[in-house]
Scaffold this motif. Sequence first.
Motif, PDB file in Angstrom:
ATOM      1  N   ARG A   1       0.844  -1.188   0.000  1.00  0.00           N
ATOM      2  CA  ARG A   1       0.000   0.000   0.000  1.00  0.00           C
ATOM      3  C   ARG A   1       0.883   1.243   0.000  1.00  0.00           C
ATOM      4  O   ARG A   1       2.085   1.159   0.242  1.00  0.00           O
ATOM      5  CB  ARG A   1      -0.932   0.017   1.204  1.00  0.00           C
ATOM      6  N   CYS A   2       0.257   2.393  -0.252  1.00  0.00           N
ATOM      7  CA  CYS A   2       1.001   3.651  -0.273  1.00  0.00           C
ATOM      8  C   CYS A   2       1.419   4.015   1.153  1.00  0.00           C
ATOM      9  O   CYS A   2       0.587   3.993   2.063  1.00  0.00           O
ATOM     10  CB  CYS A   2       0.129   4.750  -0.863  1.00  0.00           C
ATOM     11  N   HIS A   3       2.695   4.346   1.344  1.00  0.00           N
ATOM     12  CA  HIS A   3       3.168   4.665   2.697  1.00  0.00           C
ATOM     13  C   HIS A   3       2.619   5.990   3.186  1.00  0.00           C
ATOM     14  O   HIS A   3       2.582   6.260   4.375  1.00  0.00           O
ATOM     15  CB  HIS A   3       4.698   4.687   2.731  1.00  0.00           C
ATOM     16  N   ALA A   4       2.168   6.846   2.249  1.00  0.00           N
ATOM     17  CA  ALA A   4       1.677   8.161   2.662  1.00  0.00           C
ATOM     18  C   ALA A   4       0.183   8.148   2.988  1.00  0.00           C
ATOM     19  O   ALA A   4      -0.242   8.679   3.998  1.00  0.00           O
ATOM     20  CB  ALA A   4       1.968   9.188   1.571  1.00  0.00           C
ATOM     21  N   CYS A   5      -0.622   7.521   2.118  1.00  0.00           N
ATOM     22  CA  CYS A   5      -2.078   7.610   2.318  1.00  0.00           C
ATOM     23  C   CYS A   5      -2.728   6.263   2.617  1.00  0.00           C
ATOM     24  O   CYS A   5      -3.911   6.211   2.951  1.00  0.00           O
ATOM     25  CB  CYS A   5      -2.754   8.264   1.118  1.00  0.00           C
ATOM     26  N   GLY A   6      -1.983   5.167   2.481  1.00  0.00           N
ATOM     27  CA  GLY A   6      -2.543   3.856   2.834  1.00  0.00           C
ATOM     28  C   GLY A   6      -3.369   3.202   1.734  1.00  0.00           C
ATOM     29  O   GLY A   6      -3.883   2.095   1.917  1.00  0.00           O
TER      30      GLY A   6
ATOM     31  N   ARG B   1       3.908   6.043  -9.023  1.00  0.00           N
ATOM     32  CA  ARG B   1       3.245   6.995  -8.123  1.00  0.00           C
ATOM     33  C   ARG B   1       1.933   6.424  -7.617  1.00  0.00           C
ATOM     34  O   ARG B   1       1.250   5.698  -8.341  1.00  0.00           O
ATOM     35  CB  ARG B   1       2.983   8.325  -8.844  1.00  0.00           C
ATOM     36  N   CYS B   2       1.586   6.762  -6.386  1.00  0.00           N
ATOM     37  CA  CYS B   2       0.311   6.335  -5.821  1.00  0.00           C
ATOM     38  C   CYS B   2      -0.812   6.986  -6.622  1.00  0.00           C
ATOM     39  O   CYS B   2      -0.773   8.187  -6.884  1.00  0.00           O
ATOM     40  CB  CYS B   2       0.227   6.761  -4.352  1.00  0.00           C
ATOM     41  N   HIS B   3      -1.815   6.202  -7.005  1.00  0.00           N
ATOM     42  CA  HIS B   3      -2.893   6.768  -7.823  1.00  0.00           C
ATOM     43  C   HIS B   3      -3.734   7.738  -7.005  1.00  0.00           C
ATOM     44  O   HIS B   3      -4.375   8.625  -7.555  1.00  0.00           O
ATOM     45  CB  HIS B   3      -3.775   5.645  -8.378  1.00  0.00           C
ATOM     46  N   GLY B   4      -3.712   7.557  -5.670  1.00  0.00           N
ATOM     47  CA  GLY B   4      -4.542   8.400  -4.813  1.00  0.00           C
ATOM     48  C   GLY B   4      -3.907   9.750  -4.524  1.00  0.00           C
ATOM     49  O   GLY B   4      -4.481  10.795  -4.827  1.00  0.00           O
ATOM     50  N   CYS B   5      -2.695   9.742  -3.973  1.00  0.00           N
ATOM     51  CA  CYS B   5      -2.096  10.993  -3.505  1.00  0.00           C
ATOM     52  C   CYS B   5      -0.879  11.399  -4.326  1.00  0.00           C
ATOM     53  O   CYS B   5      -0.255  12.414  -4.031  1.00  0.00           O
ATOM     54  CB  CYS B   5      -1.736  10.880  -2.027  1.00  0.00           C
ATOM     55  N   LYS B   6      -0.539  10.575  -5.342  1.00  0.00           N
ATOM     56  CA  LYS B   6       0.568  10.872  -6.272  1.00  0.00           C
ATOM     57  C   LYS B   6       1.953  10.826  -5.612  1.00  0.00           C
ATOM     58  O   LYS B   6       2.940  11.264  -6.191  1.00  0.00           O
ATOM     59  CB  LYS B   6       0.399  12.237  -6.981  1.00  0.00           C
TER      60      LYS B   6
HETATM   61 ZN   LIG Z   1      -1.014   7.581  -1.606  1.00  0.00          ZN
END
Ligand SMILES: [Zn+2]
Length: 353
Positions: free
Chosen positions: A162-167, A193-198
């Motif tokens: 998962r994304c370490h920034a937004c999960g 890049r995370c699709h959610g928070c980039k």
């Molecule tokens: Zn993210």
Amino acid sequence: MTEMAGGFRGITAPLWPIRYKPLPDELLSSWLVRLAHGHGLKVQTFCNLIFGNRHQVWNRDVDRLAPPWLVDTLARYTGTPLNVAYGTTLKVFDGVLFRNPRPSGHLNWVQSLKIYHRVREGYGQQYCPTCLASDEVPYFRKMWRLSLSTVCLRHRCMLQDRCHACGEAVSFFRIDFGTAAEHSVSDTISVARCHGCKTDLGAAPTIAPLVVETDAYDRLIGWNACVQEQANDQPDPAISDELDVLRHLCALMLSKKASVKLRAHLLDAFGLDDPVGPSVQRIPMESLPTGIRHTLLQFGAWLLNDLAVRLSAAVKSGNLRYSHLLRDFDEAPAWYRHSVATAVPHRKMPAQT
Ligand SMILES: [Zn+2]
Ligand SMILES: [Zn+2]
């Protein structure tokens, strides 16, 4: 349509303008996204141009299904040999990880993406941040979809799911959703890049793997190296047998039955806290987060390293019964049955007449 897309009218030409070949161990979906972005197009625009409305790409697990209309098309228009193109799919693990793969539903050892209307809710796409950060062109690997994989064999750090920034779960095909341009994207957009928070997934802090016990950890790494080697090659039935037993033991560790306390027994033996919280109880191995699998797989490896003795201890402690060890395991290899019989020699036998 943008200028880039206009240039893409060469779709009827024998080859596409951009002909990237799959990178080592690259997943089909990763290759497809790179090709779309290489043409300056959003993934959906690219797929609509090639496949029209006849085929939906993103509401199914294409890496697992390997649909010929998709794989053959990419091979043909990029000048990639068919065997190389099919080598990007999870079919390469047929015979190694699964002997009778089913087209849909649960598949042993393949992490579930749980795709609902193109939204991926499962944490089924793992990645190594160091691989992504050091790739000249970041891309996703086939090994990262396997439940058996929890550690990067190259960097020996934990895989992450998962994304370490937004999960958010990783959905690299959604990276260009919501970007300003209607159809086109910069060809420098990164799948990392995370699709959610980039956030750049390659910037995730690396995590050193928990080593429950050295020999068990080494065996887990060894299995992963074997599976990677045997993909696309002649599978060794001995490894498949071991992995069948490993999965059966892990399923016992996750059993809901009150009489099966194998996980508790092992946690106690190693003095570890239970990584399996109530929210993930009752879900199969293939939907578990990386960290939990990492512990359970090592428990399985530890048991296998001295099977009869260690199973015997679990049965003697009252945490497991003989019947659990063989139930729902029709294809148990002979050596496993033998170990079970050795582990529990004094079980009640049917009365002799
Ligand atoms: Zn993210
Ligand atoms: Zn790595």
